[in-house]
Scaffold this motif. Structure first.
Motif, PDB file in Angstrom:
ATOM      1  N   VAL A   1     -52.164  68.920  72.407  1.00  0.00           N
ATOM      2  CA  VAL A   1     -52.886  68.044  71.481  1.00  0.00           C
ATOM      3  C   VAL A   1     -52.569  66.592  71.802  1.00  0.00           C
ATOM      4  N   ALA A   2     -53.611  65.803  72.073  1.00  0.00           N
ATOM      5  CA  ALA A   2     -53.410  64.378  72.343  1.00  0.00           C
ATOM      6  C   ALA A   2     -53.371  63.580  71.045  1.00  0.00           C
ATOM      7  N   ASP A   3     -54.283  63.901  70.129  1.00  0.00           N
ATOM      8  CA  ASP A   3     -54.305  63.199  68.849  1.00  0.00           C
ATOM      9  C   ASP A   3     -55.028  64.087  67.830  1.00  0.00           C
ATOM     10  N   ALA A   4     -54.822  63.833  66.547  1.00  0.00           N
ATOM     11  CA  ALA A   4     -55.438  64.698  65.530  1.00  0.00           C
ATOM     12  C   ALA A   4     -55.456  64.015  64.167  1.00  0.00           C
ATOM     13  N   ARG A   5     -56.443  64.414  63.372  1.00  0.00           N
ATOM     14  CA  ARG A   5     -56.462  64.048  61.950  1.00  0.00           C
ATOM     15  C   ARG A   5     -56.666  65.329  61.145  1.00  0.00           C
ATOM     16  N   ALA A   6     -55.870  65.517  60.103  1.00  0.00           N
ATOM     17  CA  ALA A   6     -56.040  66.669  59.210  1.00  0.00           C
ATOM     18  C   ALA A   6     -56.464  66.171  57.832  1.00  0.00           C
TER      19      ALA A   6
ATOM     20  N   HIS B   1     -57.790  74.081  47.839  1.00  0.00           N
ATOM     21  CA  HIS B   1     -58.002  73.089  48.898  1.00  0.00           C
ATOM     22  C   HIS B   1     -58.421  73.729  50.207  1.00  0.00           C
ATOM     23  N   THR B   2     -59.276  73.012  50.927  1.00  0.00           N
ATOM     24  CA  THR B   2     -59.637  73.361  52.294  1.00  0.00           C
ATOM     25  C   THR B   2     -58.996  72.335  53.226  1.00  0.00           C
ATOM     26  N   ARG B   3     -58.641  72.777  54.441  1.00  0.00           N
ATOM     27  CA  ARG B   3     -58.107  71.843  55.439  1.00  0.00           C
ATOM     28  C   ARG B   3     -59.121  71.737  56.572  1.00  0.00           C
ATOM     29  N   VAL B   4     -59.392  70.545  57.016  1.00  0.00           N
ATOM     30  CA  VAL B   4     -60.300  70.327  58.144  1.00  0.00           C
ATOM     31  C   VAL B   4     -59.584  69.449  59.161  1.00  0.00           C
ATOM     32  N   CYS B   5     -59.432  69.984  60.389  1.00  0.00           N
ATOM     33  CA  CYS B   5     -58.703  69.248  61.424  1.00  0.00           C
ATOM     34  C   CYS B   5     -59.655  68.776  62.518  1.00  0.00           C
TER      35      CYS B   5
ATOM     36  N   ASP C   1     -58.073  77.965  53.966  1.00  0.00           N
ATOM     37  CA  ASP C   1     -59.187  78.074  54.899  1.00  0.00           C
ATOM     38  C   ASP C   1     -59.190  76.788  55.714  1.00  0.00           C
ATOM     39  N   THR C   2     -58.951  76.940  57.004  1.00  0.00           N
ATOM     40  CA  THR C   2     -58.761  75.768  57.853  1.00  0.00           C
ATOM     41  C   THR C   2     -59.815  75.740  58.947  1.00  0.00           C
ATOM     42  N   GLN C   3     -60.537  74.636  59.000  1.00  0.00           N
ATOM     43  CA  GLN C   3     -61.512  74.448  60.088  1.00  0.00           C
ATOM     44  C   GLN C   3     -60.889  73.554  61.150  1.00  0.00           C
ATOM     45  N   VAL C   4     -61.182  73.865  62.422  1.00  0.00           N
ATOM     46  CA  VAL C   4     -60.683  73.048  63.527  1.00  0.00           C
ATOM     47  C   VAL C   4     -61.865  72.603  64.380  1.00  0.00           C
ATOM     48  N   HIS C   5     -62.033  71.316  64.530  1.00  0.00           N
ATOM     49  CA  HIS C   5     -63.106  70.754  65.357  1.00  0.00           C
ATOM     50  C   HIS C   5     -62.490  69.958  66.495  1.00  0.00           C
ATOM     51  N   PHE C   6     -63.023  70.186  67.718  1.00  0.00           N
ATOM     52  CA  PHE C   6     -62.529  69.419  68.863  1.00  0.00           C
ATOM     53  C   PHE C   6     -63.478  68.277  69.172  1.00  0.00           C
ATOM     54  N   LEU C   7     -62.916  67.161  69.547  1.00  0.00           N
ATOM     55  CA  LEU C   7     -63.740  66.030  69.991  1.00  0.00           C
ATOM     56  C   LEU C   7     -62.902  65.164  70.917  1.00  0.00           C
TER      57      LEU C   7
END
Lengths: 329, 329
Positions: free
Chosen positions: A167-172, A198-202, A230-236
């Motif tokens: 992982v180079a960088d991330a926001r949760a 709560h939901t988590r979105v990364c 419930d955690t969503q993970v999006h790459f960009l």
């Protein structure tokens, strides 16, 4: 007016937030920033204020009235808060809820031994939201409070993702579940699990060639932080991450419901909401008001550890008590 | 546990609300009700508690630790609060905002001369809403707070209508204007006039043969109470008034917006909301928590007048400080 001299310990997001807040507090002034980085590499915004090594704290104790500690709850504050409280009044924002009692006891002992005062766990949660929960509990015995955080960036969770390999960088982000907020409108809503609230979105910028599925699995399976949600993970891309998620917004609400009447036949609802463009800047504002209160308690002769639950609210304000009564009561 | 002995002065809606609240406060107990009506005509709900003449207050001072004054701000409290504070710690809910400074000064002098403590202007506004305004002002210098009341029954406005010739009974509702709430979502909303913020709606049971248009004109033209607002007046029978408007719901919100950041580039919003099925019952709950705090301040040696702005929030709670830190902070 004799200004209260404030030192900032740690110049990350929170330290910069405190610096901004001091700019708008006429009765306090910044007299030093203390850092563990090489001081000549830390460039602060307030002109004419020295940046010193954290090692100089002891020698420089006489140049500040109150130290605001802006370092981390996990590793730094458990050591720094007692050490600093031995010498000067301090304010910190220790926010590991489960460890507050032991932190309070350690700093209380240090502050009493050093003849100082420490105002601990200040901010909005713990802080303003704690006040709402205590108020509801005191005024409406048997009431139920539910605390929701977000929508906003959780810095602790972002850090946890950033530490994963690849992982180079991330926001949760933490996002309240709308159905949970609605459920609380009904009578006798059942208790809610973390997942229901709560939901988590990364948003994750992976390093080149990193295994994205392995990163996704590492995030969604991480105990305490993500596994119970419930955690969503999006790459960009790193550029898109920086462009689309530049800020640190946060907020939340405390919803309390209790009963009044001879047979508890009536409902009373209390709610406190916050919506912040910048979490560290707002927390910095709270810490600055707390530095004012800590200095007033200290100069009135109080010693030992305190939290916002122990602070008369008028002490947070720069206005004199009679003006508060006349204009705001 | 030694319970705190509480006396209620005045047994109207608020006094009954305090009685209900005491029932759920394990560390306080009702030991007397004092009334200006003939005591044998006042029937309270708590078994075994004497009802006495307000004239007996002096002789009975030793049977109570704290007096909660539940009489009116217009005529009663300016006289009763100083008189009672000479002898015992008191709590009142004096809510004529413009006269708070003189009330505070008069009761402060009495409490200091009598060696007691008085916690004044307690409730939700003044009270909880004042705390929100002081917090916002302290933490976000230059912030703007707007307070909205309702939807709910304004007892003072209802009384003002009831005193008009030809009126048998009345309820006056205060209702926030939705457009005003929306306007505050925007940036730099202009200041709002009383008329822009609240609407008044009156339900009136006229006496037989009364001139309804004269009543309507008397209401809509009444200075301070109705003239500066868009006021609707609806007539209905006494039976319908009692059936359709049996309760005393109220509530409101304090909306505060301030700025954070080096150039004040970020917004921070804080809001406190209340929605109450019963205004006097909730206010009674606040007064009971305040009686606990007043007794603690008094037994700690504090003397003179205070308001909720001066009270450490933990003192309102029946829970010990370490439990508050462990469970609610």
């Amino acid at each position: 007016m004799q200004q209260i001299r404030v030192g900032i310990v740690g110049y990350g997001n929170l330290g910069r937030g405190v610096e901004c807040a001091l700019r708008r507090a006429p009765d306090l002034k910044l007299t030093g920033v203390f850092t563990r980085r090489p001081p000549d590499r830390v460039h602060i915004r307030t002109p004419g204020v020295p940046v010193r090594s954290a090692d100089a704290l002891e020698a420089e104790a006489d140049t500040v009235d109150v130290l605001i500690l802006c370092t981390g709850s996990a590793e730094d504050l458990p050591v720094q808060s007692p050490a600093c409280a031995l010498r000067r009044p301090i304010v910190d924002s220790f926010d590991t809820h489960a460890r507050i009692p032991e932190h309070f006891a350690a700093v209380d002992a240090a502050a009493r031994s050093g003849g100082t005062l420490a105002l601990l766990s200040a901010g909005w949660d713990p802080g303003l939201f704690s006040l709402a929960r205590v108020w509801a509990g005191a005024v409406l015995p048997g009431s139920r409070c539910e605390t929701f955080w977000g929508p906003g960036v959780s810095q602790g969770h972002s850090d946890a993702v950033r530490r994963l390999p690849g992982v180079a960088d991330a926001r949760a982000y933490t996002i309240p579940v709308p159905a949970a907020l609605e459920a609380l409108e009904g009578e006798d809503a059942p208790p809610l699990s973390p997942r229901e609230k709560h939901t988590r979105v990364c948003y994750v910028a992976a390093e080149e060639g990193a295994d994205r599925e392995a990163i996704r699995a590492a995030i969604t399976g991480m105990p305490h932080y993500f596994r119970d949600y419930d955690t969503q993970v999006h790459f960009l891309s790193r550029q898109d991450l920086e462009r689309e998620h530049p800020g640190l917004p946060h907020g939340g609400r405390v919803l309390c419901r209790g009963r009044t009447g001879w047979e508890a036949e009536h409902t009373a609802r209390m709610e406190v909401r916050l919506a912040l463009d910048s979490n560290p800047e707002f927390t910095g504002c709270v810490l600055v008001a707390c530095a004012r209160a800590a200095w007033r308690l200290y100069t009135a002769g109080e010693r030992g550890a305190r939290t916002l639950l122990d602070v008369p609210p008028a002490l947070l304000s720069p206005l004199p008590p009679e003006e508060l009564r006349r204009t705001l009561l």
